[in-house]
Enzyme design. Structure first.
Site, mmCIF file in Angstrom:
data_model
loop_
_atom_site.group_PDB
_atom_site.id
_atom_site.type_symbol
_atom_site.label_atom_id
_atom_site.label_comp_id
_atom_site.label_asym_id
_atom_site.label_seq_id
_atom_site.Cartn_x
_atom_site.Cartn_y
_atom_site.Cartn_z
ATOM 1 N N HIS A 33 2.364 33.159 29.792
ATOM 2 C CA HIS A 33 3.019 34.144 29.898
ATOM 3 C C HIS A 33 4.582 34.285 30.297
ATOM 4 O O HIS A 33 5.004 33.270 30.846
ATOM 5 C CB HIS A 33 2.251 35.335 31.148
ATOM 6 C CG HIS A 33 2.373 34.546 32.450
ATOM 7 N ND1 HIS A 33 3.409 34.948 33.325
ATOM 8 C CD2 HIS A 33 1.584 33.838 33.052
ATOM 9 C CE1 HIS A 33 3.236 34.141 34.559
ATOM 10 N NE2 HIS A 33 2.083 33.855 34.415
ATOM 11 N N ASP B 118 6.216 29.359 37.209
ATOM 12 C CA ASP B 118 5.016 30.121 36.779
ATOM 13 C C ASP B 118 5.537 31.337 36.183
ATOM 14 O O ASP B 118 5.987 32.512 36.906
ATOM 15 C CB ASP B 118 4.268 30.426 38.080
ATOM 16 C CG ASP B 118 3.248 31.718 37.865
ATOM 17 O OD1 ASP B 118 2.814 31.745 36.538
ATOM 18 O OD2 ASP B 118 2.569 32.153 38.839
ATOM 19 N N GLU C 284 0.886 39.390 32.414
ATOM 20 C CA GLU C 284 -0.018 38.625 33.236
ATOM 21 C C GLU C 284 0.115 38.873 34.712
ATOM 22 O O GLU C 284 -0.786 39.024 35.341
ATOM 23 C CB GLU C 284 0.169 37.423 32.721
ATOM 24 C CG GLU C 284 -1.021 36.257 33.462
ATOM 25 C CD GLU C 284 -0.945 35.736 34.733
ATOM 26 O OE1 GLU C 284 -1.912 35.128 35.340
ATOM 27 O OE2 GLU C 284 0.212 35.925 35.482
ATOM 28 N N GLU C 285 1.256 39.149 35.278
ATOM 29 C CA GLU C 285 1.747 39.167 36.759
ATOM 30 C C GLU C 285 0.855 40.488 37.186
ATOM 31 O O GLU C 285 0.967 40.688 38.377
ATOM 32 C CB GLU C 285 3.024 38.896 36.835
ATOM 33 C CG GLU C 285 3.601 37.704 36.549
ATOM 34 C CD GLU C 285 3.081 36.636 37.623
ATOM 35 O OE1 GLU C 285 1.940 36.764 38.382
ATOM 36 O OE2 GLU C 285 3.443 35.336 37.655
ATOM 37 N N ASP D 106 -1.121 27.671 32.966
ATOM 38 C CA ASP D 106 -0.539 28.337 34.133
ATOM 39 C C ASP D 106 -0.315 27.222 35.127
ATOM 40 O O ASP D 106 -0.388 25.862 35.019
ATOM 41 C CB ASP D 106 -1.452 29.430 34.394
ATOM 42 C CG ASP D 106 -0.277 30.533 34.814
ATOM 43 O OD1 ASP D 106 0.469 30.322 35.868
ATOM 44 O OD2 ASP D 106 -0.599 31.601 34.649
ATOM 45 N N HIS E 122 4.403 31.452 43.563
ATOM 46 C CA HIS E 122 4.915 32.761 43.689
ATOM 47 C C HIS E 122 5.977 32.935 45.213
ATOM 48 O O HIS E 122 6.194 33.857 45.643
ATOM 49 C CB HIS E 122 3.668 33.823 44.142
ATOM 50 C CG HIS E 122 2.997 34.342 43.089
ATOM 51 N ND1 HIS E 122 2.220 35.282 42.834
ATOM 52 C CD2 HIS E 122 3.071 33.773 41.567
ATOM 53 C CE1 HIS E 122 1.955 35.425 41.557
ATOM 54 N NE2 HIS E 122 2.162 34.465 40.971
#
Length: 381
Positions: free
Chosen positions: A72, A190, A224-225, A245, A325
Site C-alpha cells: 500500500h 509501513d 489500506e490504513e 507489509d 505506526h
C-alpha cells in the site's frame, strides 16, 4: 527460476523518494503519479482504478491462473476536526495510531485549492514553564492535542480568514534517516519500504529478462490504513495473492530483523498453508534468511481481499520493523531479503495448476499427507 542481482542503491533511492511524498489515506494522487512514472521507466504496463489504485502487469507464459503481489502507498495522517477559539486546529487521526507518536511532530496542513501551511502538533499544555508538572500528568489522547500553525493566528476568525476548514488534511513529516550501518529510520516505512522492495524485485526481473511462468500483477493500494486494502483492485483470474507489509519487532514476536518474515496468521486468521509452505521452501532452497511469525493485532491488504469474497490463496511477507505506526526502524538487509524472495516467487510456477478454475473436481484437489496418515491408520485403542 534463478537468483537475480538486486540493485540495493535503487531500493534505497526509491524508498527515500517515496518517503518524501505526503500520502495519508485520501491524499494519494501525487504518490500515484510518482509510482506510475516509475513503472513507466521500468517498462511495466499498468492500469488505474477510479481513485488511483494501481494494477501493473508482468506478463508470463500463462495468463490464467495468475498471481498478484500487493503493498500500500497510503500512510497514517490526520485531519482537521475543528477550528478552535485559540487559533489552533483540533485534529483526529487518519488510520489507527497513538497520539503519543504525534506529539511534537512537524506537519503540513493541506487546505482547499493549492494552499498549505506548516505547523506542529502539540499537547494542550505544552510548556513546563507555565504548567509545571501538569505537562506530565495530562492524558495521552487525540482530544488533548492541537496543531499550532506557523502564522499569526489567535482566533477561529483568523483561521477562517486564512483559509483553514474542517476536513483539511494533515500530513506528518516522515523525517527519514539512512545510517551508515544499514538502518533506515523514518515514519511510514509501513508500507513504503515494502513498495520499494517490490519495485526492486521487478527491476531485477525486467533487466534480466527472466521468463515468468504466469502473469504477475503488482498491486499498489491507496486505502489500506483504513481497512479497504486490495478488495477493489483484484480481478477474477488471480489465484494467489501475496501481501507485503511490516513485521513487528517486539518481545513475544519472532520477526527477523535482518531477513524476511513469513506470517503464518494475522488477526483475520491463518494464511493459505500451501502458498505459505511454498514461500518457506524458496527461502530454504535459496538460503534466504527468514523467520515465521504470528500477528495478533494486525491485518494486511490480503484480509480485505478475502473479506470482499475473493476465493484466493493468500500469504503475507514482511520486512522487520521496530515501533510500527510510530517512528519506525528497519534494516536494508531485511528489505533486500524480501526483494530476493519476491523475485524468486514471481518467477516460480503456480502453486496449483487447478487454481485456474473457480470450481473443479476432487481428483486434482491437494492432499495433506500428515493428516491423512492418521485417517488411514487410526491409533490403536
Amino acid at each position: 527460476m534463478k537468483r537475480l542481482d538486486l540493485d540495493q542503491n535503487y531500493l534505497m533511492r526509491t524508498l527515500f523518494r517515496l518517503l518524501e511524498i505526503p500520502s495519508p489515506t485520501g491524499l494519494t494522487d501525487t504518490i500515484v503519479h510518482v509510482m506510475c512514472d516509475e513503472l513507466n521507466k521500468l517498462g511495466i504496463p499498468f492500469d488505474l482504478t477510479r481513485r488511483g489504485a494501481i494494477r501493473a502487469n508482468m506478463s508470463g507464459k500463462v495468463q490464467s491462473p495468475d498471481r498478484a503481489i500487493v503493498a500500500h502507498l497510503d500512510t497514517l495522517g490526520a485531519m482537521v476536526k475543528n477550528l478552535r477559539p485559540n487559533g489552533r486546529l483540533e485534529a483526529v487521526p487518519i488510520g489507527t495510531w497513538s497520539p503519543r507518536f504525534a506529539e511534537g511532530a512537524r506537519v503540513t496542513v493541506y487546505m482547499d485549492g493549492d494552499r498549505s501551511c506548516r505547523g506542529t502538533i502539540l499537547p494542550l499544555k505544552a510548556s513546563g514553564h507555565t504548567y509545571d508538572t501538569e505537562i506530565d500528568s495530562q492524558p495521552t489522547a487525540w482530544s488533548n492535542l492541537e496543531v499550532r500553525v506557523d502564522m499569526e493566528s489567535n482566533s477561529r476568525k483568523e483561521l477562517e480568514e486564512a483559509g483553514f476548514n474542517v476536513g483539511d488534511f494533515i500530513a506528518v513529516d516522515p523525517d527519514p534517516e539512512f545510517t551508515d550501518n544499514g538502518y533506515i529510520v523514518s515514519r511510514y516505512l509501513d508500507d513504503k519500504a515494502g513498495v520499494a522492495a517490490i519495485l526492486t524485485a521487478a527491476k531485477a526481473i525486467v533487466e534480466a529478462k527472466a521468463p515468468l511462468e504466469l502473469d504477475c500483477h503488482l498491486l499498489f493500494t491507496i486505502s489500506e490504513e483504513v481497512g479497504v486494502g486490495a478488495s477493489h483492485v483484484l480481478h477474477g483470474d488471480v489465484a494467489e495473492l501475496v501481501s507485503v507489509d511490516n513485521g513487528t519487532l517486539a518481545p513475544g514476536q519472532n520477526t527477523s530483523e535482518f531477513g524476511v518474515t513469513v506470517s503464518m496468521q494475522d488477526s483475520s486468521g491463518p494464511f493459505d498453508r500451501h502458498l505459505t509452505t511454498k514461500l518457506l521452501d524458496l527461502c530454504r532452497t535459496h538460503k534466504i534468511e527468514h523467520a515465521r511469525d504470528v500477528f495478533n493485532h494486525y491485518r494486511s491488504d490480503a484480509a480485505a481481499a478475502m473479506e470482499a469474497g475473493n476465493d484466493i490463496r493468500t500469504a503475507l511477507l514482511c520486512f522487520g520493523l521496530d515501533a510500527s505506526h510510530g517512528y519506525e526502524r528497519s534494516h536494508i538487509q531485511s528489505l533486500m531479503s524480501l526483494a530476493d524472495l519476491l523475485s524468486l516467487y514471481i518467477q516460480s510456477p503456480p502453486t496449483f495448476t487447478r487454481d485456474r478454475d473457480l470450481l473443479g473436481p476432487l481428483a486434482d484437489f491437494p492432499h495433506q499427507p500428515e493428516l491423512e496418515k492418521h485417517i488411514e491408520d487410526p491409533p490403536k485403542q
